[in-house]
Design a protein around this motif. Structure first.
Motif, PDB file in Angstrom:
ATOM      1  N   SER A 107      -3.832  -0.151  -2.096  1.00  0.00           N
ATOM      2  CA  SER A 107      -4.370   0.892  -1.591  1.00  0.00           C
ATOM      3  C   SER A 107      -3.447   2.361  -1.575  1.00  0.00           C
ATOM      4  CB  SER A 107      -4.781   0.564   0.003  1.00  0.00           C
ATOM      5  OG  SER A 107      -5.905  -0.339   0.027  1.00  0.00           O
ATOM      6  N   TYR A 155       1.746   5.453   1.000  1.00  0.00           N
ATOM      7  CA  TYR A 155       1.495   6.460   1.996  1.00  0.00           C
ATOM      8  C   TYR A 155       2.027   7.959   1.334  1.00  0.00           C
ATOM      9  CZ  TYR A 155       2.878   9.540   5.939  1.00  0.00           C
ATOM     10  OH  TYR A 155       2.809  10.564   6.676  1.00  0.00           O
ATOM     11  N   TRP A 157       0.840  -1.122   0.061  1.00  0.00           N
ATOM     12  CA  TRP A 157       0.068  -0.167  -0.075  1.00  0.00           C
ATOM     13  C   TRP A 157       0.796   1.304   0.075  1.00  0.00           C
ATOM     14  CZ3 TRP A 157       0.460   3.340   4.186  1.00  0.00           C
ATOM     15  CH2 TRP A 157       0.852   2.961   5.497  1.00  0.00           C
ATOM     16  N   SER A 181      -8.272   6.386   2.266  1.00  0.00           N
ATOM     17  CA  SER A 181      -7.864   5.295   1.295  1.00  0.00           C
ATOM     18  C   SER A 181      -8.378   5.313  -0.032  1.00  0.00           C
ATOM     19  CB  SER A 181      -8.039   3.877   2.223  1.00  0.00           C
ATOM     20  OG  SER A 181      -7.422   2.863   1.554  1.00  0.00           O
ATOM     21  N   ASN A 182      -7.901   5.372  -1.258  1.00  0.00           N
ATOM     22  CA  ASN A 182      -8.397   5.363  -2.501  1.00  0.00           C
ATOM     23  C   ASN A 182      -9.509   6.579  -2.510  1.00  0.00           C
ATOM     24  OD1 ASN A 182      -6.747   3.378  -3.090  1.00  0.00           O
ATOM     25  ND2 ASN A 182      -8.133   2.052  -2.574  1.00  0.00           N
ATOM     26  N   VAL A 187      -3.116   5.436   0.431  1.00  0.00           N
ATOM     27  CA  VAL A 187      -3.414   6.186   1.584  1.00  0.00           C
ATOM     28  C   VAL A 187      -2.898   7.591   1.696  1.00  0.00           C
ATOM     29  CG1 VAL A 187      -3.171   6.290   4.085  1.00  0.00           C
ATOM     30  CG2 VAL A 187      -3.507   4.017   2.910  1.00  0.00           C
ATOM     31  N   PRO A 226      -5.543  -1.515   5.158  1.00  0.00           N
ATOM     32  CA  PRO A 226      -5.239  -1.161   3.848  1.00  0.00           C
ATOM     33  C   PRO A 226      -4.846  -2.517   2.815  1.00  0.00           C
ATOM     34  CG  PRO A 226      -3.312  -0.478   5.204  1.00  0.00           C
ATOM     35  CD  PRO A 226      -4.377  -0.973   6.012  1.00  0.00           C
TER      36      PRO A 226
END
Length: 677
Positions: free
Chosen positions: A668, A563, A561, A631-632, A670, A664
């Motif tokens: 994803s 960040y 994921w 998230s998304n 974030v 996540p």
């Protein structure tokens, strides 16, 4: 008033201060036995003025510093070499010529150089690495300023202030006959094709006039130029109207100002005694001290007495003792006249000077200071005066008072090339011009060399100067830099509301820099330019701004994921049970998910233990902030946080109660937003 030119100034090293080079320690795992290690440093410099080749000046050899044992392990520092004295001995100050009328160049005051680091073990070569070409100048700063300024003096102080090479105050009173000089180092880009000395003359009737006092059309990078700015050199005493103050500066071929503006007041008050002392300052130039106080000269004579046999007739006119030789040492005691406290403090520059000349009617006569102490401050003084005693360096054995020798006949002479080279621009690329760099003097009538004349540099404005000419041999540089196109590390900080700043793409075009030494040297110049552009101001001007940042696009690797923070300088994220994150707690750790502190746009692996993901915040103490985690593009966490009395807070990234956490998934994206309430 000319508009300021936009310039980029580059660093130059001071040979009057330490120039320390480190050779990195050999790998302690590969070489656990350190007794056979030796570190060498070869100093490479050009053989003559404007030469594009380098020769070995000296080679230094040392053992490494003993490893420093710490609680976390041993630190291997390698070997250190101070090359300042070696470079300083190569360089020579160039005092101005007597009554110099034109712009001159100090050809031996600066030099390019590079070092070759050599590591051996039991006399077997480990490696040999050449550093990029750097530049040095015969100058120095006070020891108390060295630690902070040795890497930034010519970029942050001289460069940003566009200063000349002098510590003299920028408001000086000058006598009509006073020789006065300013010195400029061309360590900037773009390099001008012409240097113009501009004087703004103010007349006593209230009018003013801008004059081009001098001009030079051949300009070399990283060289020091001498500008005569005294009233005689600027022909101010022959102006149609009386001159009061005047200003001087240097502009380029487009009349853009390259330097600060220096202000002078032309003194018209009668002075019973006037003397001028020309002396080398700490920055490589020469300053003039205008002395109006009383002066006294005296000569101390040393006689060599011999004795001889008088004979047996004992004639009264025959001397048994005879003076074989008489040598006179002349001393001058001079008073400065009244000075301000700032001017009195500046007298330390004179006391520390290695070269001092007394200005006379036909030459600059070298003198040595006999005074060995100087009162630099006295709280009870408002105006002050100081006395100096100087001894003439050349002894006197005869007396004469002849007129100036300018009218005497001379055998015709000329100058011819001794060495030639291709000229380079400020980026190290060939300009298409070929120049004679060394000249020898010869007699025109029989074409023989003048034996007592040294081979000299081909310097603009000096006798025999030969201008450069176009040459096909000097069109293409042997090594050109490769292109660089990478994002900087700073994020844009001036984006609008609900926007997030991104890094600026920094591009250094291919072929922007050149080298006569190696491809690595050319590429290192491009890397230095890339590093120079990594600044917050550059990111604020050219960085990206993303609208609706929570909906950003990113190619996330499988099983990870992503960040992103909207306030990366106020947030740090880390995983408590693994060395993952960009917080201060992870710095010094190793691993694929350890990132620089406050870095942004990071990929982390998907895993189920979400309790250990933490967010550290910094801001205003006692201030409330809204923390939103998307998230998304979907809001998954929304909370308010009051920062503690230290302006910080530590909380879960994906939860609020320590029980329920958002997980996540792979892919994803974030986004964490921090808003002051």
């Amino acid at each position: 008033m000319d508009a300021l030119a936009t310039l980029t100034h580059y660093p130059v090293h001071l040979t009057g201060n330490p120039i320390v080079v480190n050779t990195e320690a050999a790998d302690p795992i590969t070489y656990p036995d350190r007794t056979g290690l030796r570190y060498g440093l070869t100093l490479m410099t050009p053989p003559y003025f404007l030469a594009n080749t380098f020769e070995e000046l000296d080679t230094l050899v040392a053992s490494e510093i003993p490893p420093e044992v710490l609680a976390t392990g041993s630190v291997y520092k390698g070997a250190y070499f101070d090359i300042a004295r070696h470079l300083d001995s190569l360089l020579i100050r160039t005092p101005p010529t007597f009554r110099q009328p034109t712009i001159g160049i100090c050809e031996s005051l600066t030099t390019p150089y590079y070092v070759r680091r050599i590591r051996t073990h039991d006399d077997a070569l480990i490696d040999q690495v050449d550093s990029p070409v750097a530049y040095a100048i015969k100058a120095g700063v006070a020891e108390r300023d060295y630690a902070a300024y040795h890497d930034f003096f010519f970029t942050e102080y001289i460069g940003k202030g566009k200063r000349f090479l002098t510590w003299a105050a920028n408001a000086r009173t000058v006598h009509a006959d006073q020789p006065e000089y300013l010195y400029l180092l061309t360590h900037f880009s773009p390099l001008p094709t012409s240097l113009k000395l501009i004087s703004q003359v103010y007349y006593t009737d209230g009018t003013s006039e801008r004059l081009v006092a001098n001009q030079l059309t051949t300009v070399y990078p990283y060289k020091v130029y001498c500008f005569p700015v005294g009233p005689q050199a600027l022909e101010l005493t022959s102006r149609p109207k009386p001159v009061s103050p005047y200003e001087v500066w240097v502009s380029n071929q487009d009349d853009e100002r390259l330097t600060e503006i220096r202000w002078y007041r032309l003194e018209t008050q009668y002075r019973r005694t006037v003397r001028f002392l020309l002396f080398a300052n700490s920055l490589g130039g020469f300053d003039t001290l205008y002395c109006t106080g009383k002066g006294v000269e005296q000569v101390r004579y040393v006689r060599q007495i011999t004795e001889r046999f008088t004979g047996y007739d004992y004639r009264p006119e025959f001397s048994e003792k005879e003076i074989n030789e008489v040598t006179g040492e002349r001393e001058l005691t001079v008073s400065t006249g009244w000075l301000s406290k700032a001017q009195g403090d500046y007298l330390q520059e004179l006391a520390l000077s290695p070269e001092i000349y007394l200005v006379t009617d036909r030459a600059y006569l070298p003198v040595i200071p006999v005074t060995d102490s100087l009162k630099t401050a006295d709280d009870d003084e408002t105006l002050l005066g100081r006395n100096f005693v100087f001894r003439y360096t050349n002894p006197e054995q005869h007396y004469s008072r002849l007129p100036s020798p300018d009218h005497l006949p001379k055998r015709p002479t000329g100058w011819r090339p001794k060495a030639i080279t291709c000229l380079l621009d400020a980026n190290g690329k060939r300009t298409g011009m070929k120049a004679a760099v060394l000249l020898e003097k010869y007699y025109v009538d029989d074409n023989t060399r003048v034996p007592e004349a040294p081979i000299k540099s081909n310097v603009p404005g000096t006798e025999g100067y030969l201008p450069p000419v176009p040459s096909a041999d000097c069109l293409a540089s042997p090594f050109l830099s490769a292109a660089i196109s990478r994002s900087g590390t700073f994020q844009r900080s001036n984006c609008g509301a609900d926007q997030v700043g991104g890094p600026a793409l920094i591009t250094v075009p291919a072929g922007l820099f050149g080298s006569e030494v190696s491809q690595a040297d050319a590429d290192s110049k491009a890397e230095a330019e890339f590093t120079r552009l990594i600044t917050q101001s550059y990111a604020d001007q050219y960085g990206s701004c993303t609208t609706a940042p929570k909906l950003y696009a990113w190619d996330v690797p499988a099983g990870h994921w992503h960040y992103r923070s909207g306030s990366p300088q106020q947030m740090q994220v880390y995983f408590g049970s693994q060395p993952w994150g960009n917080s201060w707690t992870e710095q010094g750790q190793t691993g694929p998910y350890v990132f620089p502190q406050n870095a942004n746009d990071l990929n982390f692996p998907v895993q189920g233990d979400l309790y250990w993901w933490f967010l550290m915040l910094t801001g205003k103490a006692g201030q409330t902030y809204r923390i939103e985690v998307f998230s998304n593009g979907t809001l998954v966490i929304d909370r308010s946080v009051v920062l503690n009395h230290e302006g910080g807070e530590h909380l879960w990234l994906f939860g609020t109660d320590g029980v329920s956490f958002y997980n996540p998934l792979s892919g994803s994206k974030v986004y964490v937003k921090m808003t002051e309430q």
